[in-house]
Design a protein around this motif. Structure first.
Motif, mmCIF file in Angstrom:
data_model
loop_
_atom_site.group_PDB
_atom_site.id
_atom_site.type_symbol
_atom_site.label_atom_id
_atom_site.label_comp_id
_atom_site.label_asym_id
_atom_site.label_seq_id
_atom_site.Cartn_x
_atom_site.Cartn_y
_atom_site.Cartn_z
ATOM 1 N N MET A 1 -9.315 5.203 -28.342
ATOM 2 C CA MET A 1 -10.327 4.668 -29.239
ATOM 3 C C MET A 1 -10.985 5.830 -29.979
ATOM 4 O O MET A 1 -11.435 6.790 -29.375
ATOM 5 C CB MET A 1 -11.363 3.887 -28.422
ATOM 6 N N ASP A 2 -11.047 5.717 -31.301
ATOM 7 C CA ASP A 2 -11.689 6.743 -32.113
ATOM 8 C C ASP A 2 -13.176 6.452 -32.214
ATOM 9 O O ASP A 2 -13.583 5.319 -32.486
ATOM 10 C CB ASP A 2 -11.083 6.775 -33.517
ATOM 11 N N LEU A 3 -13.961 7.473 -32.000
ATOM 12 C CA LEU A 3 -15.407 7.343 -32.123
ATOM 13 C C LEU A 3 -15.842 7.804 -33.502
ATOM 14 O O LEU A 3 -15.292 8.753 -34.059
ATOM 15 C CB LEU A 3 -16.113 8.180 -31.059
ATOM 16 N N LEU A 4 -16.850 7.123 -34.042
ATOM 17 C CA LEU A 4 -17.423 7.545 -35.314
ATOM 18 C C LEU A 4 -18.188 8.837 -35.129
ATOM 19 O O LEU A 4 -18.802 9.056 -34.074
ATOM 20 C CB LEU A 4 -18.404 6.484 -35.828
ATOM 21 N N PRO A 5 -18.224 9.677 -36.143
ATOM 22 C CA PRO A 5 -19.150 10.816 -36.076
ATOM 23 C C PRO A 5 -20.574 10.276 -35.905
ATOM 24 O O PRO A 5 -20.904 9.191 -36.407
ATOM 25 C CB PRO A 5 -18.968 11.503 -37.432
ATOM 26 N N PHE A 6 -21.412 11.015 -35.224
ATOM 27 C CA PHE A 6 -22.760 10.542 -34.860
ATOM 28 C C PHE A 6 -23.544 10.038 -36.068
ATOM 29 O O PHE A 6 -24.155 8.974 -36.021
ATOM 30 C CB PHE A 6 -23.537 11.638 -34.132
ATOM 31 N N ASP A 7 -23.547 10.768 -37.178
ATOM 32 C CA ASP A 7 -24.309 10.353 -38.364
ATOM 33 C C ASP A 7 -23.829 9.011 -38.910
ATOM 34 O O ASP A 7 -24.626 8.174 -39.323
ATOM 35 C CB ASP A 7 -24.242 11.418 -39.458
ATOM 36 N N GLN A 8 -22.521 8.788 -38.882
ATOM 37 C CA GLN A 8 -21.971 7.508 -39.340
ATOM 38 C C GLN A 8 -22.341 6.388 -38.374
ATOM 39 O O GLN A 8 -22.650 5.272 -38.793
ATOM 40 C CB GLN A 8 -20.455 7.589 -39.493
ATOM 41 N N VAL A 10 -25.035 6.270 -36.466
ATOM 42 C CA VAL A 10 -26.461 5.969 -36.666
ATOM 43 C C VAL A 10 -26.652 5.145 -37.936
ATOM 44 O O VAL A 10 -27.406 4.163 -37.946
ATOM 45 C CB VAL A 10 -27.297 7.266 -36.699
ATOM 46 N N ALA A 11 -25.958 5.499 -39.005
ATOM 47 C CA ALA A 11 -26.079 4.760 -40.264
ATOM 48 C C ALA A 11 -25.585 3.317 -40.122
ATOM 49 O O ALA A 11 -26.028 2.436 -40.854
ATOM 50 C CB ALA A 11 -25.317 5.474 -41.372
ATOM 51 N N SER A 12 -24.685 3.076 -39.168
ATOM 52 C CA SER A 12 -24.135 1.730 -38.988
ATOM 53 C C SER A 12 -24.999 0.827 -38.107
ATOM 54 O O SER A 12 -24.751 -0.367 -38.034
ATOM 55 C CB SER A 12 -22.730 1.813 -38.378
ATOM 56 N N LEU A 13 -26.011 1.382 -37.465
ATOM 57 C CA LEU A 13 -26.854 0.583 -36.572
ATOM 58 C C LEU A 13 -27.634 -0.474 -37.355
ATOM 59 O O LEU A 13 -28.097 -0.228 -38.467
ATOM 60 C CB LEU A 13 -27.829 1.472 -35.803
ATOM 61 N N ASN A 14 -27.794 -1.632 -36.747
ATOM 62 C CA ASN A 14 -28.537 -2.731 -37.342
ATOM 63 C C ASN A 14 -30.023 -2.379 -37.446
ATOM 64 O O ASN A 14 -30.573 -1.707 -36.576
ATOM 65 C CB ASN A 14 -28.348 -3.984 -36.478
#
Length: 162
Positions: A1-8, A10-14
């Motif tokens: 499973m690929d993890l998003l970079p942390f900044d991405q 955080v930006a995706s959080l509701n």
């Protein structure tokens, strides 16, 4: 499973909107309501939580601005998850205990906020006809929580726990 970079990630959080209100009751369990100038329904003192502001800070600020009361908050009575309704996004509403207020205190309130036309005490039956239905049920739960000494968790004004 690929993890998003942390900044991405955080930006995706509701993001959720929040509001904080304060329940003031008199000795006959009448609720203090305010009449806003900008919407058709009455409300309790309180409002939207600003960016970088805690809900309890909002509650204190709004009570001071709307009805001129500057005193410590009581305990948290209700946390209510509010679903999106097509017009407004989902959110979380908090109700804090403002303590007891007398009819004499209400008559002496200084309403300097142009958004507030009046403030009066109302029975729970009257409240149900004056506020939005979700707030009416949330306030009924808040009164029960104040009497019972517990924190109530709600979804759309209806108790789910506590």
């Amino acid at each position: 499973m690929d993890l998003l970079p942390f900044d991405q990630y955080v930006a995706s959080l509701n993001r959720k909107r929040m509001s904080a209100g304060v329940l003031f009751l008199d000795t006959r369990s009448r609720v203090l309501l305010i009449e806003p100038s900008y919407k058709p329904h009455w409300d309790i003192p309180g409002g939207a939580v600003d960016a970088r502001e805690a809900p309890w800070t909002t509650a204190l600020r709004e009570v001071r601005e709307e009805i001129g009361i500057d005193r410590p908050l009581g305990r948290l009575l209700v946390i209510d998850y509010v679903s999106a309704d097509g017009r407004m996004p989902e959110g979380v509403a908090f109700i804090f205990d403002g303590g007891q207020i007398s009819e004499a205190e209400v008559s002496e309130l200084t309403l300097t906020d142009p958004e507030i036309l009046s403030a009066r005490l109302h029975t729970l039956d009257e409240v149900a006809m004056m506020v939005k239905p979700t707030l009416a049920t949330r306030l009924a739960v808040a009164i029960e929580a104040a009497d019972g000494g517990e924190l109530a968790l709600c979804e759309n004004g209806k108790r789910v726990a506590g």
